[in-house]
Write an enzyme that holds these catalytic residues in place. Structure first.
Site, short mmCIF file in Angstrom:
data_model
loop_
_atom_site.label_atom_id
_atom_site.label_comp_id
_atom_site.label_asym_id
_atom_site.label_seq_id
_atom_site.Cartn_x
_atom_site.Cartn_y
_atom_site.Cartn_z
N GLY A 49 1.01 -1.19 0.02
CA GLY A 49 0.02 -0.09 -0.11
C GLY A 49 0.87 1.26 -0.03
N GLU A 107 0.30 -9.27 2.11
CA GLU A 107 -0.64 -8.24 1.37
C GLU A 107 -2.18 -8.99 1.63
OE1 GLU A 107 -2.32 -5.78 -0.18
OE2 GLU A 107 -0.52 -4.44 0.33
N HIS A 151 -7.23 19.64 3.43
CA HIS A 151 -6.77 18.49 2.89
C HIS A 151 -6.94 18.58 1.22
CE1 HIS A 151 -6.96 17.16 6.90
NE2 HIS A 151 -5.91 15.85 6.64
N LYS A 186 -10.09 13.54 -0.51
CA LYS A 186 -10.35 13.12 0.73
C LYS A 186 -12.00 12.94 0.89
CE LYS A 186 -9.62 13.88 5.84
NZ LYS A 186 -9.35 12.49 5.92
P1 NAD Z 1 -3.61 1.90 0.61
O1 NAD Z 1 -4.97 1.51 0.04
O2 NAD Z 1 -2.66 2.43 -0.45
O3 NAD Z 1 -2.86 0.96 1.33
C1 NAD Z 1 -3.77 -0.32 2.31
C2 NAD Z 1 -2.94 -1.54 1.82
O4 NAD Z 1 -3.35 -2.57 2.72
C3 NAD Z 1 -3.43 -2.11 0.34
O5 NAD Z 1 -2.10 -2.66 -0.47
C4 NAD Z 1 -4.45 -3.28 0.63
O6 NAD Z 1 -4.20 -4.32 -0.25
C5 NAD Z 1 -3.83 -3.76 2.13
N1 NAD Z 1 -4.54 -4.56 2.62
C6 NAD Z 1 -5.83 -4.65 2.95
N2 NAD Z 1 -6.31 -5.98 3.47
C7 NAD Z 1 -5.38 -6.39 3.74
C8 NAD Z 1 -5.28 -7.68 4.54
N3 NAD Z 1 -6.12 -8.60 5.07
N4 NAD Z 1 -4.01 -8.25 4.65
C9 NAD Z 1 -2.78 -7.34 4.05
N5 NAD Z 1 -2.80 -6.43 3.52
C10 NAD Z 1 -4.12 -5.74 3.36
O7 NAD Z 1 -4.13 3.02 1.77
P2 NAD Z 1 -3.04 3.82 2.43
O8 NAD Z 1 -3.12 5.43 1.94
O9 NAD Z 1 -1.71 3.28 2.61
O10 NAD Z 1 -3.74 4.08 3.95
C11 NAD Z 1 -4.07 2.90 4.64
C12 NAD Z 1 -4.64 3.10 6.03
O11 NAD Z 1 -3.75 3.88 6.73
C13 NAD Z 1 -5.86 3.84 5.81
O12 NAD Z 1 -6.83 3.59 6.56
C14 NAD Z 1 -5.59 5.34 5.87
O13 NAD Z 1 -6.63 6.20 6.40
C15 NAD Z 1 -4.50 5.33 7.31
N6 NAD Z 1 -3.47 6.15 7.43
C16 NAD Z 1 -3.29 6.63 8.72
C17 NAD Z 1 -2.38 7.43 8.77
C18 NAD Z 1 -1.92 7.68 10.22
O14 NAD Z 1 -1.00 8.52 10.57
N7 NAD Z 1 -2.20 6.85 11.33
C19 NAD Z 1 -1.53 8.23 7.83
C20 NAD Z 1 -1.74 7.80 6.53
C21 NAD Z 1 -2.82 6.92 6.30
#
Ligand code: NAD
Length: 270
Positions: free
Chosen positions: A13, A36, A157, A161
């Protein structure tokens, strides 16, 4: 001390790839595996190569149970259902877990809290060190100033978003309410339009801006008689979230089972 072995679920991701880069560049830890979602095109590819680094000979897997059994701490920026499942696996394997996934509901939170009885879990909808500090400052300042000072929270943002106000803006509002010792739900005004009438004393107001590729900006304004105090944070790149998550991950070493926040990681919790 041996290097800390770190696993990354969702390693292909946007955040996952960034996390692989952060861990690979950090002292005292190594990438020990990544998974993944079942059916992902990334499965079988080299974890580091996917992140644009030299290959490390570790293929992306689809068996999180095996990953949790083989590492010290797992970092999870995936999706709510996946994070809940991973929390149960972390508990069973007594492996620490750092969850950055957002959009969890109360039921998800309860299941993760249950898992945290058996292992250390850090959960943070915003892993930025700066936002964690800002949240603590807002709570403190709100407590000192009282409701002679109107609190308004403005956030901006990027145009992709889908939710408003941002989870971080809401968390800042909750911190302000906690500082004042009031109920957030009863005082929050999430948006305004039309003939709103005068601003009620004690309200915590929000304004949401959307546009371009803004990573995330938050301002908390305390508007009082003859002065304004403005506390803010500007995120320049998503990398700061990965950096904060790595800090939380290194902090889990030796922690007792329990549910922790970024405030705990930074030593700011009450
Ligand atoms: P993204 O969609 O690019 O990545 C998510 C990844 O998780 C994907 O590659 C997906 O295939 C994988 N995934 C889903 N289900 C899975 C499973 N069961 N097993 C393994 N992998 C799995 O999204 P992103 O932009 O990287 O964001 C991911 C999450 O993090 C979102 O909820 C986002 O809001 C959050 N986020 C949090 C912060 C923070 O500061 N905490 C910052 C940025 C993003």
């Amino acid at each position: 001390m041996a290097d800390m072995r770190i696993g990354i679920v969702g390693c292909a991701g946007r955040m996952g790839r960034m996390l692989v880069g952060e861990v690979a560049a950090a002292e005292g830890c190594v990438i020990a595996g990544g998974t993944e979602a079942p059916g992902s095109a990334a499965i079988g590819k080299d974890v580091a190569a996917l992140a644009g680094l030299d290959p490390v000979g570790i293929a992306v897997g689809d068996d999180p149970e095996a990953l949790f059994a083989a590492v010290d701490t797992v970092i999870d920026f995936t999706a709510p259902a996946a994070s809940v499942h991973h929390a149960a696996l972390a508990a069973a394997a007594r492996c620490a877990l750092v969850i950055g996934t957002t959009g969890l509901d109360a039921d998800d939170d309860a299941k993760i809290a249950e898992a945290a009885a058996d292992t250390a879990i850090v959960i943070a909808a915003n892993t930025s060190v700066g936002v964690t500090l800002l949240t603590a400052l807002v709570r403190q300042v709100a407590g000192i100033l009282g409701d002679d000072y109107d609190i308004e929270i403005v956030e901006m943002h990027h145009h992709h978003k889908v939710d408003a106000p941002s989870g971080t803006a809401l968390a800042l509002g909750r911190a302000a309410a906690a500082g004042r010792g009031v109920d957030f739900e009863a005082t929050a005004r999430l948006s305004r339009e039309g003939r709103t009438g005068a601003r009620p004393r004690g309200e915590i107001g929000f304004a949401t801006l959307r546009g371009g590729d803004v990573v995330g900006e938050h301002e908390v304004i305390f508007a009082g008689p003859g002065e304004r105090i403005v506390l803010g944070h500007i995120a320049g790149s998503r990398q700061l979230f990965a950096r904060g998550a790595l800090r939380a991950t290194l902090w889990t070493r030796g922690q007792a089972p329990g549910l922790y926040s970024m405030a705990d990681v930074l030593g700011l919790a009450d």
